[in-house]
Design a protein around this motif. Sequence first.
Motif, PDB file in Angstrom:
ATOM      1  N   HIS A 197     -85.376  43.239  -5.560  1.00  0.00           N
ATOM      2  CA  HIS A 197     -85.965  42.036  -6.161  1.00  0.00           C
ATOM      3  C   HIS A 197     -86.411  42.315  -7.593  1.00  0.00           C
ATOM      4  CE1 HIS A 197     -87.827  38.173  -6.462  1.00  0.00           C
ATOM      5  NE2 HIS A 197     -89.051  38.665  -6.573  1.00  0.00           N
ATOM      6  N   ARG A 209     -84.907  40.377 -10.989  1.00  0.00           N
ATOM      7  CA  ARG A 209     -85.749  39.720 -11.995  1.00  0.00           C
ATOM      8  C   ARG A 209     -85.506  40.321 -13.377  1.00  0.00           C
ATOM      9  NH1 ARG A 209     -90.546  39.898 -12.489  1.00  0.00           N
ATOM     10  NH2 ARG A 209     -91.098  37.737 -12.963  1.00  0.00           N
ATOM     11  N   VAL A 232     -86.238  33.119  -9.172  1.00  0.00           N
ATOM     12  CA  VAL A 232     -86.015  33.896 -10.391  1.00  0.00           C
ATOM     13  C   VAL A 232     -85.196  33.101 -11.401  1.00  0.00           C
ATOM     14  CG1 VAL A 232     -84.895  35.948 -11.344  1.00  0.00           C
ATOM     15  CG2 VAL A 232     -86.254  36.130  -9.254  1.00  0.00           C
ATOM     16  N   THR A 264     -86.621  31.948 -15.095  1.00  0.00           N
ATOM     17  CA  THR A 264     -86.015  32.418 -16.345  1.00  0.00           C
ATOM     18  C   THR A 264     -85.161  31.359 -17.024  1.00  0.00           C
ATOM     19  OG1 THR A 264     -84.106  33.311 -15.147  1.00  0.00           O
ATOM     20  CG2 THR A 264     -85.983  34.789 -15.513  1.00  0.00           C
TER      21      THR A 264
END
Length: 348
Positions: A259, A263, A303, A307
């Motif tokens: 994870h 990210r 994520v 982003t």
Amino acid sequence: MFHDACHSPTQSLKLAYLAQHDSLTGLPNRILLLERLSRAIGLAKRHQHQVALIYLDLDDFKPINDSLCHAVGDCLLKSVAVRLSDCIRDTDTICRQGGDEFVVLLSEIEKPQDAVRIAEKILGALAAPHQIGNHELRITASIGISLYPDHGTNDRTLLNNADTAMYQAKNSGCNTYQLFKADMNDTRDQRTHIESQLHQALKEESLFLNFQPRVDVTTGDRVSAEALVRCCNSTVGNMAPMAFLPVAETSGLIVPIGHRGLREVCHRLQAWRAEGVNIVPIAVNISAIELRDNTLPVRIAEVLAETGLETHFLELEVTESSLLHNQNVGLKGGEKGISYKILVRSHC
């Protein structure tokens, strides 16, 4: 008039039984196993024979339990208990150690091959399909074997060494057995040390990514890249991937490590874009264990939303060998309409 039910002989016998047996399978529990093992060791010492412990852990039981509900998992454990009982003598003992772990005590054997024969019999018995309601389930096991007096002269040592041999069998590809060897403890100590270093690396945020570009050989243009997780520990420096990745998988740390890598890739792509770089898709390595995690699609979606990265810039990559050794895996459909590109890489 009131009286203490515990003073009833029937009630006392019932309470004693419950204290020494597993409530789900009815098998002896760890308390009763240790009592019988200590007794078996005493008799073996007196009569000059051997005792064997067979420690087994079901392979990939958790995905079955999680995906089909715990009631189905409980029925499967009961089925396993019945089949184990069919593999041993009346003088032997089967214990449910907890979860999906069982221990078989062979109270008297003449030679190590006697224990090996029972281990092979157990593997064969468990491999046949288990019919649980409408489900036909297949399960395998990893087995470790320790012997008195060769591998220990007390109950705790024998149990620990059988457990160590079981982990060696699991790391060898599952659905097999291993006899304990002294150097297995060194291997286990090393794995424990690496696991501790990984916990420290996660805490210190000393995991980082290397990016390996993929180039079109005809044009020389970069068409994509692969993100490779690396670990630099303050004590030992850079750790070899082949040393820490298998430990990360067996310890479950591969999920938070994966994870964090996911990210980092998404944030890095957006940072490069902000600097005016023409970004290309980047593949993130996903283990088969992560593919079994039902929260993976949600985490990917979070994520990407965090982003603002477009989905086609993110690829998930899993090796063929990982899929072959973990066949009960599958990534559910994308979260909120998001689709994923999954690459299967041949690992030679």
